[in-house]
Scaffold this motif. Structure first.
Motif, PDB file in Angstrom:
ATOM      1  N   VAL A 194     -64.250 -60.094 -18.706  1.00  0.00           N
ATOM      2  CA  VAL A 194     -63.028 -59.633 -19.367  1.00  0.00           C
ATOM      3  C   VAL A 194     -62.898 -58.124 -19.187  1.00  0.00           C
ATOM      4  O   VAL A 194     -63.659 -57.340 -19.777  1.00  0.00           O
ATOM      5  N   SER A 195     -61.930 -57.732 -18.361  1.00  0.00           N
ATOM      6  CA  SER A 195     -61.715 -56.298 -18.132  1.00  0.00           C
ATOM      7  C   SER A 195     -60.823 -55.692 -19.204  1.00  0.00           C
ATOM      8  O   SER A 195     -60.819 -54.466 -19.387  1.00  0.00           O
ATOM      9  N   ASP A 196     -60.068 -56.522 -19.919  1.00  0.00           N
ATOM     10  CA  ASP A 196     -59.146 -56.022 -20.943  1.00  0.00           C
ATOM     11  C   ASP A 196     -59.333 -56.853 -22.212  1.00  0.00           C
ATOM     12  O   ASP A 196     -58.612 -57.820 -22.445  1.00  0.00           O
ATOM     13  N   PRO A 197     -60.314 -56.508 -23.052  1.00  0.00           N
ATOM     14  CA  PRO A 197     -60.568 -57.302 -24.264  1.00  0.00           C
ATOM     15  C   PRO A 197     -59.358 -57.391 -25.194  1.00  0.00           C
ATOM     16  O   PRO A 197     -59.142 -58.413 -25.837  1.00  0.00           O
ATOM     17  N   ALA A 198     -58.550 -56.333 -25.260  1.00  0.00           N
ATOM     18  CA  ALA A 198     -57.373 -56.363 -26.134  1.00  0.00           C
ATOM     19  C   ALA A 198     -56.382 -57.429 -25.671  1.00  0.00           C
ATOM     20  O   ALA A 198     -55.776 -58.138 -26.490  1.00  0.00           O
ATOM     21  N   ALA A 199     -56.203 -57.554 -24.344  1.00  0.00           N
ATOM     22  CA  ALA A 199     -55.301 -58.582 -23.820  1.00  0.00           C
ATOM     23  C   ALA A 199     -55.806 -59.980 -24.165  1.00  0.00           C
ATOM     24  O   ALA A 199     -55.019 -60.872 -24.493  1.00  0.00           O
ATOM     25  N   LEU A 200     -57.121 -60.150 -24.099  1.00  0.00           N
ATOM     26  CA  LEU A 200     -57.682 -61.460 -24.450  1.00  0.00           C
ATOM     27  C   LEU A 200     -57.454 -61.764 -25.926  1.00  0.00           C
ATOM     28  O   LEU A 200     -57.111 -62.891 -26.290  1.00  0.00           O
ATOM     29  N   ARG A 201     -57.632 -60.755 -26.797  1.00  0.00           N
ATOM     30  CA  ARG A 201     -57.415 -60.987 -28.228  1.00  0.00           C
ATOM     31  C   ARG A 201     -55.953 -61.350 -28.500  1.00  0.00           C
ATOM     32  O   ARG A 201     -55.666 -62.225 -29.314  1.00  0.00           O
ATOM     33  N   ARG A 202     -55.024 -60.669 -27.819  1.00  0.00           N
ATOM     34  CA  ARG A 202     -53.607 -61.008 -28.000  1.00  0.00           C
ATOM     35  C   ARG A 202     -53.323 -62.432 -27.556  1.00  0.00           C
ATOM     36  O   ARG A 202     -52.587 -63.182 -28.221  1.00  0.00           O
ATOM     37  N   LEU A 203     -53.902 -62.799 -26.435  1.00  0.00           N
ATOM     38  CA  LEU A 203     -53.683 -64.148 -25.907  1.00  0.00           C
ATOM     39  C   LEU A 203     -54.249 -65.205 -26.855  1.00  0.00           C
ATOM     40  O   LEU A 203     -53.602 -66.218 -27.133  1.00  0.00           O
ATOM     41  N   ARG A 204     -55.462 -64.960 -27.370  1.00  0.00           N
ATOM     42  CA  ARG A 204     -56.073 -65.919 -28.292  1.00  0.00           C
ATOM     43  C   ARG A 204     -55.287 -66.003 -29.601  1.00  0.00           C
ATOM     44  O   ARG A 204     -55.295 -67.039 -30.269  1.00  0.00           O
ATOM     45  N   ALA A 205     -54.592 -64.941 -29.966  1.00  0.00           N
ATOM     46  CA  ALA A 205     -53.759 -64.981 -31.173  1.00  0.00           C
ATOM     47  C   ALA A 205     -52.457 -65.731 -30.925  1.00  0.00           C
ATOM     48  O   ALA A 205     -51.944 -66.417 -31.811  1.00  0.00           O
ATOM     49  N   HIS A 206     -51.912 -65.601 -29.718  1.00  0.00           N
ATOM     50  CA  HIS A 206     -50.644 -66.271 -29.416  1.00  0.00           C
ATOM     51  C   HIS A 206     -50.809 -67.783 -29.241  1.00  0.00           C
ATOM     52  O   HIS A 206     -49.866 -68.536 -29.449  1.00  0.00           O
ATOM     53  N   LEU A 207     -51.984 -68.223 -28.841  1.00  0.00           N
ATOM     54  CA  LEU A 207     -52.183 -69.649 -28.579  1.00  0.00           C
ATOM     55  C   LEU A 207     -51.961 -70.506 -29.823  1.00  0.00           C
ATOM     56  O   LEU A 207     -51.210 -71.493 -29.760  1.00  0.00           O
ATOM     57  N   PRO A 208     -52.572 -70.214 -30.990  1.00  0.00           N
ATOM     58  CA  PRO A 208     -52.289 -71.054 -32.166  1.00  0.00           C
ATOM     59  C   PRO A 208     -50.831 -70.998 -32.600  1.00  0.00           C
ATOM     60  O   PRO A 208     -50.303 -71.983 -33.152  1.00  0.00           O
ATOM     61  N   ILE A 209     -50.143 -69.887 -32.334  1.00  0.00           N
ATOM     62  CA  ILE A 209     -48.710 -69.816 -32.649  1.00  0.00           C
ATOM     63  C   ILE A 209     -47.947 -70.841 -31.808  1.00  0.00           C
ATOM     64  O   ILE A 209     -47.103 -71.592 -32.313  1.00  0.00           O
ATOM     65  N   SER A 210     -48.243 -70.883 -30.522  1.00  0.00           N
ATOM     66  CA  SER A 210     -47.552 -71.815 -29.627  1.00  0.00           C
ATOM     67  C   SER A 210     -47.838 -73.256 -30.014  1.00  0.00           C
ATOM     68  O   SER A 210     -46.945 -74.108 -30.000  1.00  0.00           O
ATOM     69  N   LEU A 211     -49.085 -73.539 -30.355  1.00  0.00           N
ATOM     70  CA  LEU A 211     -49.437 -74.901 -30.765  1.00  0.00           C
ATOM     71  C   LEU A 211     -48.712 -75.283 -32.053  1.00  0.00           C
ATOM     72  O   LEU A 211     -48.201 -76.404 -32.194  1.00  0.00           O
ATOM     73  N   ALA A 212     -48.671 -74.357 -32.997  1.00  0.00           N
ATOM     74  CA  ALA A 212     -47.993 -74.636 -34.260  1.00  0.00           C
ATOM     75  C   ALA A 212     -46.486 -74.790 -34.061  1.00  0.00           C
ATOM     76  O   ALA A 212     -45.851 -75.657 -34.663  1.00  0.00           O
ATOM     77  N   ASP A 213     -45.897 -73.942 -33.201  1.00  0.00           N
ATOM     78  CA  ASP A 213     -44.464 -74.082 -32.892  1.00  0.00           C
ATOM     79  C   ASP A 213     -44.169 -75.466 -32.329  1.00  0.00           C
ATOM     80  O   ASP A 213     -43.152 -76.082 -32.667  1.00  0.00           O
ATOM     81  N   LEU A 214     -45.049 -75.931 -31.455  1.00  0.00           N
ATOM     82  CA  LEU A 214     -44.860 -77.251 -30.853  1.00  0.00           C
ATOM     83  C   LEU A 214     -44.900 -78.337 -31.923  1.00  0.00           C
ATOM     84  O   LEU A 214     -44.054 -79.242 -31.939  1.00  0.00           O
ATOM     85  N   MET A 215     -45.860 -78.262 -32.838  1.00  0.00           N
ATOM     86  CA  MET A 215     -45.967 -79.260 -33.896  1.00  0.00           C
ATOM     87  C   MET A 215     -44.752 -79.226 -34.821  1.00  0.00           C
ATOM     88  O   MET A 215     -44.211 -80.273 -35.205  1.00  0.00           O
ATOM     89  N   LEU A 216     -44.286 -78.027 -35.162  1.00  0.00           N
ATOM     90  CA  LEU A 216     -43.144 -77.909 -36.064  1.00  0.00           C
ATOM     91  C   LEU A 216     -41.869 -78.418 -35.406  1.00  0.00           C
ATOM     92  O   LEU A 216     -41.060 -79.123 -36.038  1.00  0.00           O
ATOM     93  N   THR A 217     -41.687 -78.095 -34.135  1.00  0.00           N
ATOM     94  CA  THR A 217     -40.494 -78.562 -33.417  1.00  0.00           C
ATOM     95  C   THR A 217     -40.463 -80.084 -33.351  1.00  0.00           C
ATOM     96  O   THR A 217     -39.425 -80.699 -33.588  1.00  0.00           O
ATOM     97  N   ARG A 218     -41.588 -80.683 -33.048  1.00  0.00           N
ATOM     98  CA  ARG A 218     -41.632 -82.142 -32.964  1.00  0.00           C
ATOM     99  C   ARG A 218     -41.401 -82.773 -34.330  1.00  0.00           C
ATOM    100  O   ARG A 218     -40.763 -83.830 -34.440  1.00  0.00           O
TER     101      ARG A 218
END
Length: 916
Positions: A194-218
């Motif tokens: 990991v050359s950019d730890p901050a980018a990884l943290r942002r990505l790991r934070a966005h993933l549960p948002i996307s999963l939750a959005d998918l569940m709520l939409t359905r």
């Protein structure tokens, strides 16, 4: 002095930028005359706060490109991006998109993965902000294909964005797979990678948002979720909020609080929902982001509506509508107008409701057109129909029946008609376009075949991206389909009058349990001289419950057991009182009926309705509706106007049947798909079914077992008038295009393995009058609102076949053979197709033993589409054999009569001459 103090920092920044830009341009073969321009352009690109106007940036970038002539891909990339950013800042997005296309056309073959990925990613994001979801999907998919050399983190980030886009267009399965890939990729990363730890943290934070959005939409769209689903969604959002808090991303955190407010509102937690709304509003206020401000107002209105606080909801909606007017068209602005339409409808403001629903429908049409004729368009429009159905409700409440009928027609058979329009455009396209279209179709077919198996997750996603790209490229080859103009009631009435028919168009409404809206179901009765709308006292949920009481087969079950064979006449009469009795007074005696179903009615054969009370299982005596009316089914009133294809083919009836199912290809198919089973039961009665067609028609070609191959189906010089397929059909539980039916493999053509997928049919239009699909469940498939069930018969209808006969459930082999033989006998005699099917059912029910009198045996085959008779040449009995038979019978009889007369004459003469 003050001015100097203000300008000095900017001057220092400019000198530093020029120095950096000068170092960057050295060694890149920049001509001396061009170096100042290139240096200036690079400085402007890297330091966009410099005091140059956007117009100046455009001018510098263009002059630098003109000076360089044909720079390398990297030099050109910076210059193009500088101009594109300035164009976007000026709101000239059309020119910005053209610059992306210009770069990719000129430098694409020479650019490396970094630039190709960046250009497609940035153009895809611009398309997304403009609401061009189809083009955004295409660009993001291309960016993902170029990402692997750039590192795992880049690939994961792009895959997450692509998954979000798939969720927007309701392709939930693809979105879920992409989110799973992101999770797998990021978890496998080691700190050293990991050359950019901050980018990884942002990505790991966005993933549960996307999963939750998918569940709520359905949960909201499919209306099948539970409280537990909402609780899991809350946990996902709270996890994301905790991860976002230290990352200084207030805009993203505000969106999470808005989603938490909506979810808690559905859970009935007023206090928590309000708290999250307040937090989102506080975070958004200093950002002055118009998109976020619109979202805050929209979600605030939605939460107030859920709590029944209409005044507060109306105030928030006014703000949301003001913000929406400032934004490009998107699914969010369409949702705001749809919500405003709902509120106006609730308060009886019919004109306001119509205006908002029409605007939401207009935005929906923009997004739908952008998706072309792809499968994504079909899936997305299924969830984008609420504005049209809102219009139906409002027009019905206002007593404006024709407008309500036309609004409902705007949701019907859209994909079917688009596919037909694409086929028509293809026939008039130039040879190069047709060749490219065929090539892409072959690529799409191969990719679907590869996806049909069980490839590893990473390869499956790669195949999915390539499939998405090929679909959009093929769709873009042909002109965009024109907006739908529903068939005018006058034209439909004229056709109905010629055929003595009545049209019943059903509107089965849903209750909105989240916003507290009651159902307003109705049936439109269109006769040759009138159009009326009759209210129906049933909602979609209530109708599903009634159908399940008749038989589990009507609620989606495919398992056949003893209790599923017995249909309850008392419930069928109850359905008659709910569905047909309110409209019966408007149906003239002696009419023929065409039904346009809605929702669960696509699984129900209307001929089973029982007019009067009857014993539960007294099938012979029950007054079924089909005994009184010939009945057909269609998807849209516009389809009633189509004419049969012209021509006089040498083979009028092509019949292919398969009685044995033990080939290795079938076993391999089951292994590949992962479905339970190894082979299929044999169908011995198919031999009788196919042989009967050869006896009935003079110009028939009948092929059984080894002769019934894909070659015989596909390699026809002239299509027949009737195509009859008697074989097993397998309905795939998830993907309609993987539904398949089975013929025999052709040893002379290895590409024809005997397994025919629905997407293979799409490569060859079938211009025939009638397709009969006598196998099991040939009308079944995944239900698509406005299209019916995406099964085998629907695919043939999309390819231009005006009518089909298909079965709604598992068919009894012997019974089906008898019904089909009788049906074709009446067709041979010149009867319309709906009358022929009615007579075949009547004859079967009169002769059937009590064990086979249940509607399970005779109601499954349904006529879809055109009812017109088909000109077919009957087989005349050969004259010579009959003459020989007559001669063989008459000659001995004549000789015997002659001998008897001769004997009698002699006896009389002898008696006369004998002495007394």
């Amino acid at each position: 002095m003050i001015r100097v103090n203000r300008l000095l920092p900017l001057l220092l920044v400019f000198l530093f930028s020029a120095l950096v830009a000068g170092q960057e341009t050295r060694g890149q073969n920049v001509p001396p005359d061009c170096e100042p321009l290139v240096r200036r352009a690079r400085a402007l690109y890297h330091h966009r706060h410099l005091p140059d106007s956007l117009h100046a940036r455009i001018e510098v970038a263009r002059r630098a490109r003109a000076c360089l002539g044909t720079p390398d891909a990297e030099q050109a990339g910076f210059l193009y991006l500088d101009e594109i950013d300035a164009l976007v800042g000026l709101g000239r997005t059309g020119e910005a998109l053209a610059r992306y296309g210009d770069y990719l056309d000129r430098y694409g073959p020479r650019a490396d993965s970094l630039w190709l990925c960046a250009m497609h990613h940035r153009r895809g994001y611009l398309h997304y902000t403009l609401g061009h979801y189809g083009r955004a999907l295409s660009d993001y998919a291309r960016a993902v294909t170029y990402a692997p050399p750039l590192g795992v983190l880049r690939l994961a980030s792009l895959s997450l964005d692509l998954g979000v886009l798939h969720a927007f267009v309701r392709d939930y399965e693809a979105a879920r797979r992409l989110f799973e890939q992101v999770d797998t990729l990021t978890r496998a990363l080691t700190p050293a990678e990991v050359s950019d730890p901050a980018a990884l943290r942002r990505l790991r934070a966005h993933l549960p948002i996307s999963l939750a959005d998918l569940m709520l939409t359905r949960y909201v769209q499919e209306d099948t979720g539970t409280t537990r689903d909402l609780q899991v969604t809350v946990q996902q959002y709270e996890t994301a909020a905790a991860q976002l808090a230290p990352l200084n991303l207030p805009d993203r955190l505000a969106r999470v609080h808005l989603q938490l407010a909506e979810t808690h509102a559905y859970l009935g937690d007023t206090v928590t929902a309000r708290r999250h709304l307040e937090q989102a509003t506080r975070l958004a206020a200093p950002l002055h982001d118009p998109v976020l401000d619109h979202l805050v107002a929209h979600k605030t209105a939605l939460v107030h509506l859920v709590f029944g606080e209409d005044e507060a909801a109306e105030a928030a909606l006014r703000q949301a509508l003001v913000r929406a007017a400032e934004l490009p068209p998107s699914h969010r602005t369409a949702a705001t107008h749809n919500l405003a339409g709902f509120l106006a409808e609730k308060h009886g403001d019919r004109w306001g409701a119509i205006a908002h629903y029409e605007r939401a429908a207009e935005l929906t049409e923009i997004h739908r057109a952008d998706l072309g004729t792809t499968e994504l368009s079909l899936a997305a429009f299924a969830d984008w129909q609420e504005p049209y159905r809102g219009l139906v409700r409002v027009y019905l409440a206002a007593g404006r029946v024709e407008e309500a009928f036309m609004a409902l027609e705007r949701t019907r058979a859209r994909h079917l008609l688009d596919v037909r329009g694409e086929m028509d455009a293809l026939h008039t396209a130039d040879p190069a376009t047709r060749a490219r279209y065929d090539s892409l179709t072959a690529v799409i077919t191969n990719l679907r075949t590869a996806l049909q198996g069980t490839p590893p997750a990473a390869r499956r996603l790669n195949l999915q991206h390539r499939l998405t790209l090929a679909q959009f490229e093929r769709s873009a080859l042909l002109p965009a389909t024109s907006p739908l103009t529903p068939a005018a009631p006058e034209a439909v009435r004229e056709r109905l009058a010629r055929q003595n028919r009545v049209l019943l168009s059903y509107f089965i409404d849903k209750e909105d349990r989240l916003l507290g809206r009651h159902a307003r179901s109705a049936v439109f009765v269109l006769t040759p001289d009138t159009l009326v709308a009759v209210p129906l006292a049933v909602s979609e949920a209530e109708l599903r419950a009634l159908l399940a009481r008749v038989s589990p087969l009507l609620s989606g079950s495919t398992e056949v057991s003893l209790n599923r064979l017995h249909f309850d006449n008392t419930v069928l009469h109850e359905l008659y009182r709910v569905l047909f009795a309110p409209a019966a007074a408007f149906v003239p005696p002696g009419s023929r009926l065409t039904v346009l179903p809605d929702g669960p009615l696509f699984m129900f054969p209307f001929g089973m309705l029982v007019e009067a009370e009857a014993p539960r299982y007294a099938y012979r005596e029950a007054p079924y509706l089909f005994k009184k009316y010939p009945i057909s089914v269609d998807v849209a009133a516009a389809l009633l106007l189509e004419e049969p294809p012209p021509g006089d083919p040498p083979v009028e009836v092509l019949a292919l049947g398969k009685t044995r199912y033990n080939e290795e290809a079938i076993r391999a198919w089951f292994r590949t798909t992962g479905l339970a089973g190894e082979t299929l039961p044999n169908l011995p009665a198919v031999r009788r079914e196919i042989t009967a067609l050869g006896r009935l028609f003079a110009r028939a070609r009948t092929l059984l077992d080894e002769q019934a191959t894909e070659t015989a189906l596909f390699e026809q010089d002239v299509p027949p008038r009737v195509l009859h397929l008697a074989s097993h059909v397998i309905v795939h539980p998830k993907t309609p295009l993987y539904n398949a039916f089975f013929l025999s493999p052709d040893p002379a053509a290895p590409e024809y393995d005997g397994v025919v997928y629905l997407y293979e049919l799409q490569r060859r239009p079938f211009r025939v009058h009638l397709v009969t699909l006598s196998g099991c469940s040939t009308a079944r498939g995944t239900y698509q609102p406005g299209e019916g069930m995406a099964g085998l018969q629907q695919t043939f209808r999309e390819l231009g076949v005006p009518s089909s006969v298909a079965t709604l459930w598992l068919a009894d082999d012997e019974t089906t053979a008898r019904l089909m033989e009788t049906f074709y006998r009446y067709l041979r005699d010149g009867l319309p197709k709906d009358v022929a099917l009615q007579r075949a059912r009547l004859e079967f029910l009169e002769e059937a033993p009590p064990s086979k009198a249940s509607p399970f045996f005779w109601a499954g085959p349904v006529l879809f589409g055109s009812v017109d008779p088909i000109p077919l040449t009957p087989r005349r009995p050969p004259v010579l054999p009959w003459l020989l038979l007559i001669f063989a019978c008459v000659l001995p009889l004549s000789a015997y009569i002659f001998w008897r007369r001769r004997s009698t004459s002699r006896r009389v003469t002898d008696e006369h001459l004998s002495p007394v």
